[in-house]
Design an enzyme around this catalytic site. Sequence first.
Site, PDB file in Angstrom:
ATOM      1  CG  ASN A 154      -0.789  -0.366   2.820  1.00  0.00           C
ATOM      2  OD1 ASN A 154       0.461  -0.599   2.590  1.00  0.00           O
ATOM      3  ND2 ASN A 154      -1.263   0.461   3.181  1.00  0.00           N
ATOM      4  CD  GLU A 252       4.875  -0.476  13.822  1.00  0.00           C
ATOM      5  OE1 GLU A 252       3.480   0.338  13.716  1.00  0.00           O
ATOM      6  OE2 GLU A 252       5.766   0.338  14.096  1.00  0.00           O
ATOM      7  CB  CYS A 286      -1.810   0.409   8.940  1.00  0.00           C
ATOM      8  SG  CYS A 286      -1.029   1.967   8.893  1.00  0.00           S
ATOM      9  CD  GLU A 464       8.017   0.812  10.863  1.00  0.00           C
ATOM     10  OE1 GLU A 464       7.009   1.462  10.586  1.00  0.00           O
ATOM     11  OE2 GLU A 464       8.489  -0.154  10.799  1.00  0.00           O
TER      12      GLU A 464
HETATM   13  P1  NAD Z   1       0.949  -9.102   3.967  1.00  0.00           P
HETATM   14  O1  NAD Z   1       0.774  -9.349   5.362  1.00  0.00           O
HETATM   15  O2  NAD Z   1      -0.225  -9.951   3.255  1.00  0.00           O
HETATM   16  O3  NAD Z   1       1.885  -9.591   3.723  1.00  0.00           O
HETATM   17  C1  NAD Z   1       2.606  -8.034   3.358  1.00  0.00           C
HETATM   18  C2  NAD Z   1       4.282  -8.304   3.824  1.00  0.00           C
HETATM   19  O4  NAD Z   1       4.088  -9.790   4.239  1.00  0.00           O
HETATM   20  C3  NAD Z   1       4.500  -8.962   1.601  1.00  0.00           C
HETATM   21  O5  NAD Z   1       5.603  -8.688   1.406  1.00  0.00           O
HETATM   22  C4  NAD Z   1       4.176 -10.085   2.133  1.00  0.00           C
HETATM   23  O6  NAD Z   1       4.517 -10.489   0.637  1.00  0.00           O
HETATM   24  C5  NAD Z   1       5.242 -10.914   2.838  1.00  0.00           C
HETATM   25  N1  NAD Z   1       4.692 -11.678   2.851  1.00  0.00           N
HETATM   26  C6  NAD Z   1       3.243 -12.885   2.800  1.00  0.00           C
HETATM   27  N2  NAD Z   1       3.574 -13.798   4.246  1.00  0.00           N
HETATM   28  C7  NAD Z   1       4.849 -13.795   4.351  1.00  0.00           C
HETATM   29  C8  NAD Z   1       5.447 -15.063   5.249  1.00  0.00           C
HETATM   30  N3  NAD Z   1       4.762 -16.223   6.005  1.00  0.00           N
HETATM   31  N4  NAD Z   1       6.395 -14.844   5.668  1.00  0.00           N
HETATM   32  C9  NAD Z   1       7.308 -13.114   5.109  1.00  0.00           C
HETATM   33  N5  NAD Z   1       6.926 -13.250   4.610  1.00  0.00           N
HETATM   34  C10 NAD Z   1       5.318 -12.845   4.372  1.00  0.00           C
HETATM   35  O7  NAD Z   1      -0.123  -7.402   4.226  1.00  0.00           O
HETATM   36  P2  NAD Z   1      -0.915  -7.262   2.942  1.00  0.00           P
HETATM   37  O8  NAD Z   1      -2.501  -7.908   3.092  1.00  0.00           O
HETATM   38  O9  NAD Z   1       0.307  -7.111   1.617  1.00  0.00           O
HETATM   39  O10 NAD Z   1      -0.703  -5.476   3.117  1.00  0.00           O
HETATM   40  C11 NAD Z   1      -2.046  -5.058   3.920  1.00  0.00           C
HETATM   41  C12 NAD Z   1      -1.351  -5.371   5.458  1.00  0.00           C
HETATM   42  O11 NAD Z   1      -1.145  -4.272   5.741  1.00  0.00           O
HETATM   43  C13 NAD Z   1      -3.267  -4.126   6.353  1.00  0.00           C
HETATM   44  O12 NAD Z   1      -3.436  -5.300   7.418  1.00  0.00           O
HETATM   45  C14 NAD Z   1      -2.939  -3.453   6.698  1.00  0.00           C
HETATM   46  O13 NAD Z   1      -3.285  -2.477   8.602  1.00  0.00           O
HETATM   47  C15 NAD Z   1      -1.233  -3.275   7.149  1.00  0.00           C
HETATM   48  N6  NAD Z   1      -0.695  -2.570   7.321  1.00  0.00           N
HETATM   49  C16 NAD Z   1      -0.338  -1.900   8.307  1.00  0.00           C
HETATM   50  C17 NAD Z   1       0.900  -1.012   8.340  1.00  0.00           C
HETATM   51  C18 NAD Z   1       1.449  -0.787   9.921  1.00  0.00           C
HETATM   52  O14 NAD Z   1       2.095   0.888   9.777  1.00  0.00           O
HETATM   53  N7  NAD Z   1       1.088  -0.983  10.796  1.00  0.00           N
HETATM   54  C19 NAD Z   1       1.283   0.147   7.535  1.00  0.00           C
HETATM   55  C20 NAD Z   1       0.543  -0.293   5.925  1.00  0.00           C
HETATM   56  C21 NAD Z   1       0.150  -1.708   6.090  1.00  0.00           C
END
Ligand code: NAD
Length: 508
Positions: A154, A252, A286, A464
């Site tokens: 995102n 995060e 997020c 962070e």
């Molecule tokens: P996701 O958890 O599916 O993926 C995030 C990252 O993790 C990607 O690079 C993905 O390839 C990797 N990943 C997936 N499975 C993994 C595993 N088993 N081992 C290691 N890495 C793995 O998240 P998404 O759906 O792509 O992103 C959206 C989510 O991120 C939402 O829930 C959003 O709220 C959250 N988010 C949080 C913040 C914050 O600062 N708190 C900021 C932005 C997004």
Amino acid sequence: MTATQTTYPGSFIAGAQHGNAGDPLEVVNPAEGRAFASVAAATEADVDAAVHAAASALPAWSDLAVSKRGEILGRAAHHVEEHIDELIPLLTREQGKTLRDSRIEITKAIDTLMHYVGLSKALRGAHTPNLDPGVEGYVLRRPLGVVGAIVPWNFPTTLLCNKLAPALVAGNTVVAKPAATTPLTTLRFAELLAEGGLPEGVFNVVTGRGSQAGEALVTHKDVRKIAFTGSTPVGEQIMALAARGTKRVTLELGGSDPMIICDDADLAAAASAASMGRFYNCGQACLAIKRVYVFDSVADEVIESIVEKAKRLKVGRGDVKGTQMGPMHTAGGREEMSAQVSRTLKSGGELRAGGGPPDDPDLADGFFYEPTVVVDPPHDAPMATEEVFGPALPIWRVGDLDEAIERANASPFGLGSSVWTRDLARAREAATRIEAGYTWINSRTKVYDELPFGGWKSSGYGKEHGEEAFDYYTETKSVVLGATVLTGATTKRRRASARSASSEARSV
Ligand code: NAD
């Protein structure tokens, strides 16, 4: 794969492109629903090569004075800034956001790098004289080693730099894994940092799937810390995997940020904030405003205003001038959110805007969804209890501040929150009682590099931003300098050792 697609070899390791051995992963333009590039996925061996490069670069990098590391990073960041016009369309093409939002995002990412460059000249440590007679102590900070940074799609560049900047300034080296769907901006960003003088191996990128490249990074024996941003279920999985080897983690994760609008608020400003805070980046942030609780006595006016704004937002391709909201990032994300809205409406609530893809035939192939507003669904509906990661906003009427806070806290998440009121006592009470890592008062969703950011409850662990970020990229050691009988010679030695102690206390 079609003939018009560009193919990329994959990772960026030790200052050069690296051909991954895995299968090609398609990069789709969300505005067209079609792939325009493919990038080879990293296998375990490719990840191992990246970690090896980072480990090899570590001794020389961590030996530099902290201000020298800042200086090198600052020059490299400046080089990225000079190429921002090249990065902006690339980000829009692979992510979907508007060109304006791509510029805002990448500018913010560079700002974050520069913030930590500035801090590299200001770091100080703790020193305690007279622990016992003649005994003093200081706290030494040392880098952790190789850091794995796993980032979602995102905000590919800001979420990367939130990790990269404190990690590098603190003397670590980094292997980053962008989301499988947004590898291109990150790869070019890494190349630009290298062209700008960041030494080879200090920052490496592996592309690929989470379940393969991501897990290989998390479980690699030479990775000391995982800095992860993403969904709560994947964060929990990573925490469990990182337990083996007692790796450090910061998580995060997801959010469902509540916004409370009191009866004495500036209602026009609050309604604008609700609309911007929900629909910015097509609702895929997020800390987007994901639930609004508005006092009954002013609810009609506020709801009407938010609905009007949602209906007026110009939805379209991110690369077309005048677009205010681009497409969602993936077809799957749109389906998931669409199902959340349908399940919610089945259980109750009134649909006041949107509710599906736009009619415009030019947008039929992209992953578009209209800005959507649902009023007063049940408090146990999916839009209340789950994270809604797209442009759909639920609004509830509430009786008073107590009810609003109770509802706000009735969520597994605790990332951000906001309160709109002119009454300072109310604002302070809400800021104290809301369970979240950030509370904006008469303000919304802007994250400052100066302040620590991180979720409570299922929204994560660790911080962070702020100087606090260094705590998550260093180990500290308490050093005790024992009492010495001071003679002329030992006094000299003690002075020299005190001088070096104070410089070590500063450096990481
Ligand atoms: P996701 O958890 O599916 O993926 C995030 C990252 O993790 C990607 O690079 C993905 O390839 C990797 N990943 C997936 N499975 C993994 C595993 N088993 N081992 C290691 N890495 C793995 O998240 P998404 O759906 O792509 O992103 C959206 C989510 O991120 C939402 O829930 C959003 O709220 C959250 N988010 C949080 C913040 C914050 O600062 N708190 C900021 C932005 C997004």
